[in-house]
Design a protein around this motif. Sequence first.
Motif, short mmCIF file in Angstrom:
data_model
loop_
_atom_site.label_atom_id
_atom_site.label_comp_id
_atom_site.label_asym_id
_atom_site.label_seq_id
_atom_site.Cartn_x
_atom_site.Cartn_y
_atom_site.Cartn_z
N LEU A 1 6.95 9.10 3.39
CA LEU A 1 6.06 8.02 2.97
C LEU A 1 5.72 8.20 1.52
O LEU A 1 5.43 9.32 1.08
CB LEU A 1 4.79 8.04 3.83
N ARG B 1 3.23 6.47 -1.52
CA ARG B 1 2.15 5.52 -1.74
C ARG B 1 2.41 4.71 -3.01
O ARG B 1 3.17 5.14 -3.89
CB ARG B 1 0.83 6.26 -1.83
N VAL C 1 4.14 -1.33 3.98
CA VAL C 1 2.83 -1.58 4.56
C VAL C 1 1.96 -2.19 3.46
O VAL C 1 1.81 -1.60 2.39
CB VAL C 1 2.19 -0.28 5.08
N LEU D 1 4.21 -2.37 9.94
CA LEU D 1 5.40 -2.07 9.17
C LEU D 1 6.29 -3.30 9.08
O LEU D 1 6.55 -3.95 10.10
CB LEU D 1 6.19 -0.94 9.85
N ASP E 1 -1.83 -2.26 8.79
CA ASP E 1 -0.97 -1.09 8.94
C ASP E 1 0.29 -1.43 9.72
O ASP E 1 0.91 -0.56 10.33
CB ASP E 1 -1.71 0.10 9.56
N PHE F 1 16.29 2.83 7.27
CA PHE F 1 15.49 1.64 7.02
C PHE F 1 14.30 1.97 6.13
O PHE F 1 13.66 3.01 6.31
CB PHE F 1 14.92 1.07 8.33
N ASN G 1 0.85 -1.19 0.00
CA ASN G 1 0.00 0.00 0.00
C ASN G 1 0.88 1.24 0.00
O ASN G 1 0.64 2.19 -0.74
CB ASN G 1 -0.90 -0.02 1.23
N TYR H 1 12.75 5.38 7.31
CA TYR H 1 13.00 5.80 8.67
C TYR H 1 14.51 5.95 8.89
O TYR H 1 15.32 5.28 8.25
CB TYR H 1 12.47 4.77 9.68
#
Lengths: 110, 111
Positions: free
Chosen positions: B48, B50, B92, B99, B97, B88, B30, B35
Motif C-alpha cells: 500500500l 499513501r 481508495v 477498492l 474504503d 492488479f 487516499n 494485489y
Amino acid sequence: ETGVTQSPTHLIKTRGQQVTLRCSSQSGHNTVSWYQQALGQGPQFIFQYYREEENGRGNFPPRFSGLQFPNYSSELNVNALELDDSALYLCASSLGYGYTFGSGTRLTVV
Amino acid sequence: SQQGEEDPQALSIQEGENATMNCSYKTSINNLQWYRQNSGRGLVHLILIRSNEREKHSGRLRVTLDTSKKSSSLLITASRAADTASYFCATVAYNTDKLIFGTGTRLQVFP
C-alpha cells in the motif's frame, strides 16, 4: 494463509434461480466488502457492510443484496440469476486500511 | 466501472529479469494498493502506498506513485517462476474504503 473463508467454492445455478454465497470474516474485522470478477477483468465493487449496515454500494441492481451478522460473517444474495452473473465472487474483510480476501466462489449460471 | 488501466495487459519474461507494471487512475486518491491473484482465485495484498508517499519498497517489490500524473508502477526485481500471476492496482478515495480495481497485468515468468 487467508483468514477469510468463502463457501461454496464452486456453484452452478440455472437462470432465474436465487443464490446465497457466504463469507466468514477474519477475526475482529468489522467491515466486509463483496466484489464480482468477470473472466479476464478486475474485481468490481458490489457493496460493503460495516457493523451490520450497508455502507456503500456499487453499480449493481437491487437483486444483489447482502447481510452482515453480529459475528461479522456475511452473505451475498442474488435473485433472478442472469447468465451475465457468471463470475468469481470475492469477499474481503478489513479493519482499517488492510484488506484480506477470501478465495472466492465461482458461480456459473446456465 | 474500473478506475483505471494497467499496462501492459500481459508480460512475459525470463527468470531473473525485472518486471514493471504500470497503473493509471482517474480520480483523487487516499491510497493505492497492489494485489496479486493466482489462477483466478483470491487476491493477496502486496503493498500500500499513501497519496503523500512517492516510493515504497517491500522485499523484491518497489512501488512508485505520481499523483500529478495519476499513475503508479510496480517493479518486481529478480523475478521467479513463482511470480507468475495477475497483478492488479486498486485505489481508495478519501472518505471511503472501497477498492476500485484496474484491469490487471498478466505476468508470465519462464524458468
